[in-house]
Motif scaffolding. Sequence first.
Motif, PDB file in Angstrom:
ATOM      1  N   ASN A  58      -1.066   7.499  -2.196  1.00 18.18           N
ATOM      2  CA  ASN A  58      -2.214   8.048  -2.923  1.00 18.18           C
ATOM      3  C   ASN A  58      -2.033   8.048  -4.438  1.00 18.18           C
ATOM      4  O   ASN A  58      -2.964   8.313  -5.181  1.00 18.18           O
ATOM      5  CB  ASN A  58      -2.541   9.466  -2.420  1.00 18.18           C
ATOM      6  CG  ASN A  58      -1.379  10.422  -2.625  1.00 18.18           C
ATOM      7  OD1 ASN A  58      -0.234   9.997  -2.725  1.00 18.18           O
ATOM      8  ND2 ASN A  58      -1.664  11.708  -2.685  1.00 18.18           N
ATOM      9  N   GLY A  65     -14.354   9.042  -2.095  1.00 20.28           N
ATOM     10  CA  GLY A  65     -13.087   9.093  -2.851  1.00 20.28           C
ATOM     11  C   GLY A  65     -13.266   9.713  -4.230  1.00 20.28           C
ATOM     12  O   GLY A  65     -12.386  10.422  -4.733  1.00 20.28           O
ATOM     13  N   LEU A 103      -6.815  -4.508  -4.636  1.00 21.97           N
ATOM     14  CA  LEU A 103      -7.476  -4.192  -3.371  1.00 21.97           C
ATOM     15  C   LEU A 103      -6.846  -5.036  -2.266  1.00 21.97           C
ATOM     16  O   LEU A 103      -6.737  -6.255  -2.389  1.00 21.97           O
ATOM     17  CB  LEU A 103      -8.982  -4.474  -3.447  1.00 21.97           C
ATOM     18  CG  LEU A 103      -9.768  -4.161  -2.164  1.00 21.97           C
ATOM     19  CD1 LEU A 103      -9.681  -2.673  -1.818  1.00 21.97           C
ATOM     20  CD2 LEU A 103     -11.223  -4.557  -2.304  1.00 21.97           C
ATOM     21  N   ASN A 108      -5.954   0.113  -3.314  1.00 17.43           N
ATOM     22  CA  ASN A 108      -6.797   0.593  -2.226  1.00 17.43           C
ATOM     23  C   ASN A 108      -6.720  -0.406  -1.089  1.00 17.43           C
ATOM     24  O   ASN A 108      -6.543  -1.593  -1.328  1.00 17.43           O
ATOM     25  CB  ASN A 108      -8.246   0.751  -2.699  1.00 17.43           C
ATOM     26  CG  ASN A 108      -8.834   2.073  -2.238  1.00 17.43           C
ATOM     27  OD1 ASN A 108      -8.479   2.558  -1.168  1.00 17.43           O
ATOM     28  ND2 ASN A 108      -9.725   2.640  -3.029  1.00 17.43           N
ATOM     29  N   PRO A 137      -9.679   0.310  -8.322  1.00 18.86           N
ATOM     30  CA  PRO A 137      -8.236   0.064  -8.182  1.00 18.86           C
ATOM     31  C   PRO A 137      -7.843  -1.218  -8.918  1.00 18.86           C
ATOM     32  O   PRO A 137      -8.672  -2.113  -9.094  1.00 18.86           O
ATOM     33  CB  PRO A 137      -8.069  -0.116  -6.665  1.00 18.86           C
ATOM     34  CG  PRO A 137      -9.392  -0.642  -6.207  1.00 18.86           C
ATOM     35  CD  PRO A 137     -10.425  -0.002  -7.092  1.00 18.86           C
ATOM     36  N   ALA A 183       0.826  -1.217   0.000  1.00 19.98           N
ATOM     37  CA  ALA A 183       0.000   0.000   0.000  1.00 19.98           C
ATOM     38  C   ALA A 183       0.854   1.258   0.000  1.00 19.98           C
ATOM     39  O   ALA A 183       0.380   2.339  -0.361  1.00 19.98           O
ATOM     40  CB  ALA A 183      -0.918  -0.010   1.216  1.00 19.98           C
ATOM     41  N   LYS A 222     -13.261   3.398  -6.792  1.00 26.95           N
ATOM     42  CA  LYS A 222     -12.249   4.061  -7.623  1.00 26.95           C
ATOM     43  C   LYS A 222     -11.589   3.088  -8.612  1.00 26.95           C
ATOM     44  O   LYS A 222     -10.588   3.433  -9.241  1.00 26.95           O
ATOM     45  CB  LYS A 222     -11.180   4.701  -6.726  1.00 26.95           C
ATOM     46  CG  LYS A 222     -11.703   5.938  -6.004  1.00 26.95           C
ATOM     47  CD  LYS A 222     -10.777   6.385  -4.890  1.00 26.95           C
ATOM     48  CE  LYS A 222      -9.502   7.007  -5.451  1.00 26.95           C
ATOM     49  NZ  LYS A 222      -8.698   7.623  -4.357  1.00 26.95           N
ATOM     50  N   ARG A 251     -16.892   1.124  -1.127  1.00 24.49           N
ATOM     51  CA  ARG A 251     -16.107   2.366  -1.155  1.00 24.49           C
ATOM     52  C   ARG A 251     -14.698   2.099  -1.709  1.00 24.49           C
ATOM     53  O   ARG A 251     -14.151   2.869  -2.476  1.00 24.49           O
ATOM     54  CB  ARG A 251     -16.016   2.958   0.258  1.00 24.49           C
ATOM     55  CG  ARG A 251     -15.318   4.307   0.277  1.00 24.49           C
ATOM     56  CD  ARG A 251     -15.214   4.873   1.674  1.00 24.49           C
ATOM     57  NE  ARG A 251     -14.442   4.009   2.550  1.00 24.49           N
ATOM     58  CZ  ARG A 251     -14.268   4.232   3.845  1.00 24.49           C
ATOM     59  NH1 ARG A 251     -14.846   5.279   4.421  1.00 24.49           N
ATOM     60  NH2 ARG A 251     -13.554   3.422   4.590  1.00 24.49           N
ATOM     61  N   SER A 252     -14.108   0.957  -1.286  1.00 21.37           N
ATOM     62  CA  SER A 252     -12.760   0.608  -1.750  1.00 21.37           C
ATOM     63  C   SER A 252     -12.736   0.328  -3.248  1.00 21.37           C
ATOM     64  O   SER A 252     -11.747   0.600  -3.920  1.00 21.37           O
ATOM     65  CB  SER A 252     -12.255  -0.636  -1.018  1.00 21.37           C
ATOM     66  OG  SER A 252     -12.258  -0.434   0.362  1.00 21.37           O
TER      67      SER A 252
END
Length: 373
Positions: free
Chosen positions: A87, A113, A169, A92, A166, A64, A164, A160-161
């Motif tokens: 970021n 996000g 995850l 995520n 990703p 991460a 975006k 929510r994760s």
Amino acid sequence: MAEPVFAPWTDPNEKPLIQFKGVTKRFGDFTAIDNLTQDIYAREFFALLGPSGCGKTTMMRMLAGFETPSEGQILIAGQDMSRVPPNKRAVNMMFQSYALFPHLTVFDNIAFGLKREGKPKDEIEARVAEMLRLTRLERFAQRKPHQISGGQRQRVALARSLAKAPKLLLLDEPLGALDAKLRQQTQFELVDIQEKTGTTFVIVTHDQEEAMTVASRVAVMDEGRIVQVATPSEIYEQPNSVYVADFIGEVNIINGVATPQGDGYDIAWAESQPPLHAQTTRGFSDGQSCHLAIRPEKISISTEEPETRNKVRGTVHDIAYLGNLSTYHVRVPGERIIKAQTANTRRLSRRALTWEDDVWLSWTDTAAVMLEE
């Protein structure tokens, strides 16, 4: 036509999404990760499994970007991550605590996000609606986190994760807060969501059943090292060490000395007892000490002497009744206890075996796995 089996790690032409290359992580004098090299492929559901303090969360935090390796490299999609802040990674992380905003609705939690990225309003609404459908939360969009159950909060955190989109995850003990029945249900939901989105999931867990249920591959960890990486069935049926055999499920470990014999090995294991026999593809030298790992469900228990080569006489010392299964703890020569498991297809009152009964345990030549360490 049958669907091709998902196993990119067997294809030499597949490029891994994640590469750990000789990664070591030290905190002062303590080595949390010790020279670790491991590939993880796109669309995998990869589980890091091990006891507390084995390094699995450190591995995830390095992915991460919350920790940097002391040595070695981490590559995501071929790019070295050492200079990329958290970021800016297509990654995520979903935490154990879910960390939802209590004052925001489910909808706004999921949209958070996307709003921060300044996406257009209609695009945000469409994406959140899609995430609500995916996690079956449409009816709860306007509720606050305290107005929904623990399992639903877990799904909000997941939505929510994923909002975006990703590439990757990371899930840190994501089901830790749920009760046993809900955990089981949620495990299957996670697999379903992962398959639908095609996102690569890396999950940290100390729960072997969870890892076995959700993962395409499981990495069993011990003291900062990966001891074995394989599919759940391989880890269960072909553990490469006593540590792995013992960590996953119930197992009997019988120590002995190997002698090559015919199609396998004879194993001397107790004084004045005939040797046990096992077939294996591993090579052992004459007189080498070894361990036999046998799963309880692969051992038959009976009052009559069986016609097989591997048989041991003993006395029923204890019985654990688990509804669908009964586990018999049988005391055998050398004051050892061997567990045998049977499926309870009959009602309790009709079962023949009870405490202190003399019984025979038996298994086939291929039921036990022969291990060196």
